[in-house]
Design an enzyme around this catalytic site. Structure first.
Site, mmCIF file in Angstrom:
data_model
loop_
_atom_site.group_PDB
_atom_site.id
_atom_site.type_symbol
_atom_site.label_atom_id
_atom_site.label_comp_id
_atom_site.label_asym_id
_atom_site.label_seq_id
_atom_site.Cartn_x
_atom_site.Cartn_y
_atom_site.Cartn_z
ATOM 1 N N LYS A 35 0.826 -1.207 0.000
ATOM 2 C CA LYS A 35 0.000 0.000 0.000
ATOM 3 C C LYS A 35 0.865 1.264 0.000
ATOM 4 O O LYS A 35 0.593 2.222 -0.727
ATOM 5 C CB LYS A 35 -0.908 -0.020 1.233
ATOM 6 N N GLY A 275 -25.756 -0.729 4.298
ATOM 7 C CA GLY A 275 -24.601 -1.625 4.230
ATOM 8 C C GLY A 275 -23.338 -0.815 4.416
ATOM 9 O O GLY A 275 -23.364 0.240 5.045
ATOM 10 N N CYS A 278 -19.236 0.541 7.800
ATOM 11 C CA CYS A 278 -19.433 1.223 9.088
ATOM 12 C C CYS A 278 -20.717 0.832 9.797
ATOM 13 O O CYS A 278 -20.677 0.290 10.902
ATOM 14 C CB CYS A 278 -19.378 2.727 8.887
#
Ligand code: UDX
Length: 447
Positions: A35, A275, A278
């Protein structure tokens, strides 16, 4: 100010970039080497409006950098934000092992005063544990570290805007020193003195409310806010079911309710339910925290149950029309958990697709942004190049995400491509009368 952000996920990357944008020097740290390499190449691991251009400019101007080395990241920083993941465990509890690990390492590595701020969504009392961990592993008495809670309220798809123009900033502190630092850090946003990259003119002349609380209250504000919004959605979905039973229209009911300023129209859109990474996880974690503290949050358990039943409700509607789903071709428009994001985590669209596939239906799907992530999550999904291909030869079409571009499609063409012009509009995107006039068999949610 010198800032370090630990964790370059959604929250960390947006927080770090926006703090650089308002003038701070920010180092973002992540132990995921791939990343960090991606970010150093100037590529974005997530899609978020404004993020790529802001990252590029702040790196160019020397205010934002990325590293995999925590020691290097925290060296010159006064304020360290913990933004690592807190994924759900089997039992709904949040996994705090990454938070603990980072706190331990900061304790061991820090050689001068640090304000450690929890930004990840964490259960109440995590601040106390971070504080203890810093002191146990850092030694050096009480003056080396302060801990604060600064919950984020960023929506995917508008996270940069939400960060720079928030409804409020909440900081939970245990010492006036921490409050002073956080006031200084957020001053450009609170007073709206930075040059906004999004709006040429300031969106609001008033200063942003800056609420200072104790750490525990700040932690609760985050979970309570998300759970309240989730409750609003499940409430309106229950009313939607009632609308179907009595022949009313949920869109009109929501409009009528929303005009009451005490209620407001936001988060009263009925459909397939909520959805994303969180709401479902935070709701479960909140129920769990309450249980641990000796409170049975029955209300929120019901909110969760209602939300999960939205998927069965949608399948039932399809079955009422199609009888048998096995070998029926179902087109699905939308895979992301909501529009303007490529995030498919806990997406209601995927829950519907899973149920359709389990019954033997052939699912052809299209999403403007989430095809790549959908392919990774469900390799057997038939991925289409455009919405027309997804509708082609279908016995039914399900609208699972309310992308704006779906509303502008040539619906006469869509209808002519389908084997049967049956549409289950899971997000009430289309006008029911207009669809019927066009010859669609139209099923909405609560209309
Ligand atoms: C949410 C919170 O809004 C944000 O403050 C928090 O910090 C992170 O979680 P996000 O997950 O990006 O943000 O999505 P949000 O826009 O809040 O929507 C959540 C879900 O609720 C989506 O699946 C959306 O489709 C659904 N929803 C929202 C409805 O079903 N009806 C509505 O009226 C509103």
């Amino acid at each position: 100010m010198e800032i370090c952000i630990v964790g370059t996920g959604y929250v960390g990357l947006v927080t770090g970039t926006c703090l650089a944008e308002i003038g701070h020097r920010v180092v973002c740290v992540d132990d995921d080497l791939a990343k960090i390499a991606t970010l150093k190449r100037g590529e974005m691991p997530i899609f978020e409006p404004w993020l790529d251009s802001l990252v590029a400019r702040n790196r160019r101007e020397g205010r934002l950098s990325f590293t995999a080395d925590l020691k290097e990241g925290i060296e010159t920083a006064t304020v360290i934000f913990i933004c690592v993941g807190t994924p759900p465990l089997e039992d709904g509890d949040a996994d705090l092992s990454a938070v603990e690990q980072v706190a331990r390492q900061i304790g061991e590595l820090a050689s001068a005063y640090k304000l450690v701020v929890e930004k990840s969504t964490v259960p109440v009392q995590t601040g106390m544990w971070i504080d203890k961990t810093l002191k146990v592993y850092g030694g050096g008495g009480d003056e080396r570290f302060d801990v604060a809670s600064n919950p984020e309220f960023l929506r995917e798809g508008s996270a940069v805007e939400d960060f720079l123009h928030p409804d409020r900033i909440v900081v939970g502190v245990g010492h006036p020193r921490a409050e002073r630092l956080l006031r200084e850090l957020y001053e450009p946003i609170v007073r709206r003195t930075f040059t906004c990259p999004i709006h040429s003119k300031c969106v609001d002349a008033r200063s942003v409310p800056f609420l200072v609380t104790d750490i525990t209250s700040a932690e609760l504000i985050k979970h309570a806010s998300n759970s309240f919004l989730a409750t609003k959605i499940s409430f309106i979905n229950s009313v939607a079911d009632l609308c179907e039973l009595v022949g009313a229209d949920i869109a009109l009911v929501a409009e009528g309710m929303g005009l009451d300023r005490r209620i407001g129209r936001n988060f009263l859109n009925a459909g397939l339910g909520f959805g994303g990474f969180c709401f479902p996880k935070d709701l479960q974690a909140f129920v769990k925290i309450a249980e641990k503290c000796g409170y049975d949050f029955h209300l929120l358990q019901e909110v969760d149950r209602i939300n999960q039943s939205r998927i069965s409700q949608a399948i039932k509607k399809l079955k009422n029309e199609l009888w048998i789903l096995k070998e029926k071709v179902i087109g699905v428009w939308g895979l992301a958990f909501k529009p303007d994001t490529d995030d498919v985590r806990y997406s209601p669209a995927f829950a519907v697709i899973g149920r359709l596939m389990a019954e033997g239906a052939i699912v052809k799907a299209y999403d403007p942004k989430a095809m790549e992530k959908a392919r990774q999550q469900l390799p057997s999904l038939i991925c289409c190049r455009d919405p027309y291909e997804a509708a082609s030869g279908a016995d039914a079409l399900v609208v699972a995400t309310e992308w704006k571009e779906f509303a502008g499609l040539d619906l006469t063409r869509v209808k002519s491509l389908m084997r049967r012009p049956l549409m289950l509009d899971g997000r009430n995107l289309f006008d029911r009368q207009a669809m019927k006039a066009m010859g669609f068999e139209y099923l909405g949610m609560g209309r």
